[in-house]
Scaffold this motif. Structure first.
Motif, PDB file in Angstrom:
ATOM      1  N   CYS A   1      76.692  35.074  65.785  1.00 10.32           N
ATOM      2  CA  CYS A   1      75.661  34.025  65.556  1.00 10.32           C
ATOM      3  C   CYS A   1      75.544  33.022  66.641  1.00 10.32           C
ATOM      4  O   CYS A   1      74.288  32.611  66.960  1.00 10.32           O
ATOM      5  CB  CYS A   1      76.442  33.117  64.225  1.00 10.32           C
TER       6      CYS A   1
ATOM      7  N   ASN B   1      71.613  32.703  68.269  1.00  7.22           N
ATOM      8  CA  ASN B   1      71.129  31.712  68.400  1.00  7.22           C
ATOM      9  C   ASN B   1      71.166  30.971  69.819  1.00  7.22           C
ATOM     10  O   ASN B   1      70.681  29.637  69.730  1.00  7.22           O
ATOM     11  CB  ASN B   1      71.625  30.733  67.118  1.00  7.22           C
TER      12      ASN B   1
ATOM     13  N   ASN C   1      77.783  28.753  61.893  1.00  6.21           N
ATOM     14  CA  ASN C   1      78.640  29.866  60.900  1.00  6.21           C
ATOM     15  C   ASN C   1      80.000  29.797  61.376  1.00  6.21           C
ATOM     16  O   ASN C   1      80.454  29.773  62.555  1.00  6.21           O
ATOM     17  CB  ASN C   1      77.940  31.268  61.304  1.00  6.21           C
TER      18      ASN C   1
ATOM     19  N   LYS D   1      83.206  32.076  54.449  1.00  9.71           N
ATOM     20  CA  LYS D   1      82.375  31.985  55.268  1.00  9.71           C
ATOM     21  C   LYS D   1      81.410  30.672  54.998  1.00  9.71           C
ATOM     22  O   LYS D   1      81.021  30.430  53.955  1.00  9.71           O
ATOM     23  CB  LYS D   1      81.215  33.276  55.373  1.00  9.71           C
TER      24      LYS D   1
ATOM     25  N   SER E   1      77.899  28.747  56.141  1.00 15.91           N
ATOM     26  CA  SER E   1      76.738  28.831  56.995  1.00 15.91           C
ATOM     27  C   SER E   1      75.617  28.297  55.766  1.00 15.91           C
ATOM     28  O   SER E   1      75.972  28.051  54.463  1.00 15.91           O
ATOM     29  CB  SER E   1      76.440  30.213  57.434  1.00 15.91           C
TER      30      SER E   1
ATOM     31  N   CYS F   1      72.021  27.145  59.987  1.00 12.25           N
ATOM     32  CA  CYS F   1      71.742  28.593  60.002  1.00 12.25           C
ATOM     33  C   CYS F   1      70.046  28.743  59.462  1.00 12.25           C
ATOM     34  O   CYS F   1      69.688  28.151  58.526  1.00 12.25           O
ATOM     35  CB  CYS F   1      72.645  29.495  59.166  1.00 12.25           C
TER      36      CYS F   1
ATOM     37  N   LEU G   1      68.847  31.832  58.801  1.00 11.76           N
ATOM     38  CA  LEU G   1      69.046  33.168  58.434  1.00 11.76           C
ATOM     39  C   LEU G   1      68.514  34.067  59.481  1.00 11.76           C
ATOM     40  O   LEU G   1      67.827  35.171  59.279  1.00 11.76           O
ATOM     41  CB  LEU G   1      68.274  33.329  57.120  1.00 11.76           C
ATOM     42  N   CYS G   2      68.565  33.885  60.516  1.00 12.58           N
ATOM     43  CA  CYS G   2      68.117  34.510  61.875  1.00 12.58           C
ATOM     44  C   CYS G   2      66.703  35.015  61.657  1.00 12.58           C
ATOM     45  O   CYS G   2      66.245  36.063  62.148  1.00 12.58           O
ATOM     46  CB  CYS G   2      68.782  35.742  61.984  1.00 12.58           C
TER      47      CYS G   2
ATOM     48  N   ALA H   1      70.225  39.305  60.169  1.00 13.92           N
ATOM     49  CA  ALA H   1      71.078  38.376  60.306  1.00 13.92           C
ATOM     50  C   ALA H   1      72.112  38.893  61.370  1.00 13.92           C
ATOM     51  O   ALA H   1      72.805  40.115  60.873  1.00 13.92           O
ATOM     52  CB  ALA H   1      71.587  37.879  59.188  1.00 13.92           C
ATOM     53  N   ALA H   2      72.264  38.225  62.411  1.00 12.20           N
ATOM     54  CA  ALA H   2      73.328  39.065  63.080  1.00 12.20           C
ATOM     55  C   ALA H   2      74.781  38.919  62.919  1.00 12.20           C
ATOM     56  O   ALA H   2      75.509  39.873  63.111  1.00 12.20           O
ATOM     57  CB  ALA H   2      73.332  38.038  64.654  1.00 12.20           C
ATOM     58  N   CYS H   3      74.884  37.949  61.952  1.00 17.31           N
ATOM     59  CA  CYS H   3      76.413  38.143  61.179  1.00 17.31           C
ATOM     60  C   CYS H   3      76.795  39.054  60.606  1.00 17.31           C
ATOM     61  O   CYS H   3      77.667  39.734  60.622  1.00 17.31           O
ATOM     62  CB  CYS H   3      76.694  36.637  60.500  1.00 17.31           C
TER      63      CYS H   3
END
Ligand code: SF4
Ligand code: SF4
Ligand code: SF4
Length: 328
Positions: free
Chosen positions: A59, A63, A89, A113, A115, A178, A180-181, A191-193
């Motif tokens: 994340c 970002n 995140n 988690k 976010s 966040c 959501l990418c 999303a990278a996560c």
């Protein structure tokens, strides 16, 4: 205390919407906003999370966020204890007793988690007086526009999940959270996560697909094995693995809470242990906009009366002056 916090959130969450509607609307609550059929989101399955924090690092990288040295005892490490303007995140752990049993309360522990949950009817959007927080009509992603933001922090106070944070280091004021990418979608990424999560604990996709997957897991018997997809559920997850089913709490958190969220949770320990608040099905925004309309609606009559009295007083005064002038 909670009641006061709820009142504040409800009041803030409706301020912007009510201002525009005050002139025409009677004191009526509105319905919750509805989930878009193409809404995107995340499913976080706490029972699959191993606490590796690959998602936290991904994340940051996705970002372009700097390290966050906000844990004084570990000043050399990027170890944020909560979401901040530099950390969108976090992975936290619930611990009880000896904390040796994963996904159990007795002497247990479980990962969670934190976010943005991309609420279906977000109070941050409702509270923002300049529309710096916006919800996309198709994807439902709640975005933030730093150029529009005036740094009032209404969104920070209005969020029931305490997600958005103010950047006190920013010279002009800014919020971090966040998105959501969304900036990665045009590049063919998601999303990278979720992209890096090795177990599929964080899964990306359409909310409708994520809900169906969550409900499928709830029908499984604890101890049986099943396939767990990883990556982007709605675009043919390229990876999956077989693993045992945990004794899930029979509820998908986020399906109804606070009017619904686009990030959903599964857990084997009660959701409040994961830091998730118990919320009813009405969104704060729908309640607060009704409340605000009531307050503004109640103010309209006195304002109209005051205006009428002022006009009448001025007219009488003018007539008197004219009368005096005629006598001279
Ligand atoms: S990458 Fe996946 S398994 Fe690792 S901490 Fe994040 S959610 Fe948990
Ligand atoms: S979790 Fe908070 S910041 Fe995210 S959409 Fe909901 S109200 Fe807004
Ligand atoms: S979707 Fe993107 S911004 Fe949001 S938590 Fe995951 S990596 Fe971070």
């Amino acid at each position: 205390m909670n009641a006061r916090r709820d009142f504040l959130r409800q009041t803030l969450a409706g301020a912007a919407a009510a201002t525009g509607a005050a002139a025409s609307a009677p004191a009526l609550a509105r319905e919750n906003l509805k989930l878009s059929p193409d809404a995107l989101g995340l499913l976080f399955d706490s029972t699959l999370c191993v606490g590796c924090k690959a998602c936290v690092a991904a994340c940051k990288s996705a970002n372009d966020l700097p390290p966050d040295y906000n844990t004084p005892a570990h000043g050399l490490w990027d170890m944020p204890l909560d979401t901040t303007a530099k950390t969108f995140n976090t992975i936290k752990v619930f611990q009880n007793g000896k904390a040796v049993n994963k996904d159990q309360v007795a002497d247990g522990y479980a990962f969670t988690k934190k976010s943005c949950l991309h609420c279906v009817d977000p109070s941050c959007v409702s509270a923002c007086p300049v529309s710096a927080m916006k919800k996309d009509a198709v994807t439902g992603i709640v975005s933030y526009d730093p150029d529009a933001c005036i740094g009032c922090r209404y969104c920070v106070a209005a969020c029931p999940f305490e997600v958005p944070k103010y950047d006190y280091d920013s010279p002009r004021g800014a919020i971090g959270k966040c998105e959501l990418c969304r900036h990665r979608i045009p590049e063919g990424h998601f999303a990278a996560c979720a992209e890096v999560c090795p177990t599929g604990a964080t899964l990306y996709g359409k909310v409708s697909d994520l809900k169906a997957e969550a409900k499928r897991r709830l029908t499984l018997k604890a101890g049986d094995t099943t396939l767990y997809p990883r990556g982007d559920l709605s675009n043919g997850p390229d990876r999956s693995w077989e693993g045992p089913v945990a004794p899930y709490v029979q509820h998908v958190y986020g399906e109804t809470e606070g009017g619904g969220t686009q990030m959903l949770y599964l857990s084997a320990v009660p959701f409040q242990h994961l830091g998730l608040p118990t919320l009813g099905p009405r969104s704060y925004a729908s309640k607060s906009e009704g409340l605000q309309h009531g307050l503004y609606g109640g103010l309209i009559l006195p304002i109209v009366l005051f205006g009428a009295m002022t006009w009448a007083a001025r007219r009488n005064s003018k007539h008197e002056d004219e009368g005096k002038g005629g006598e001279q």
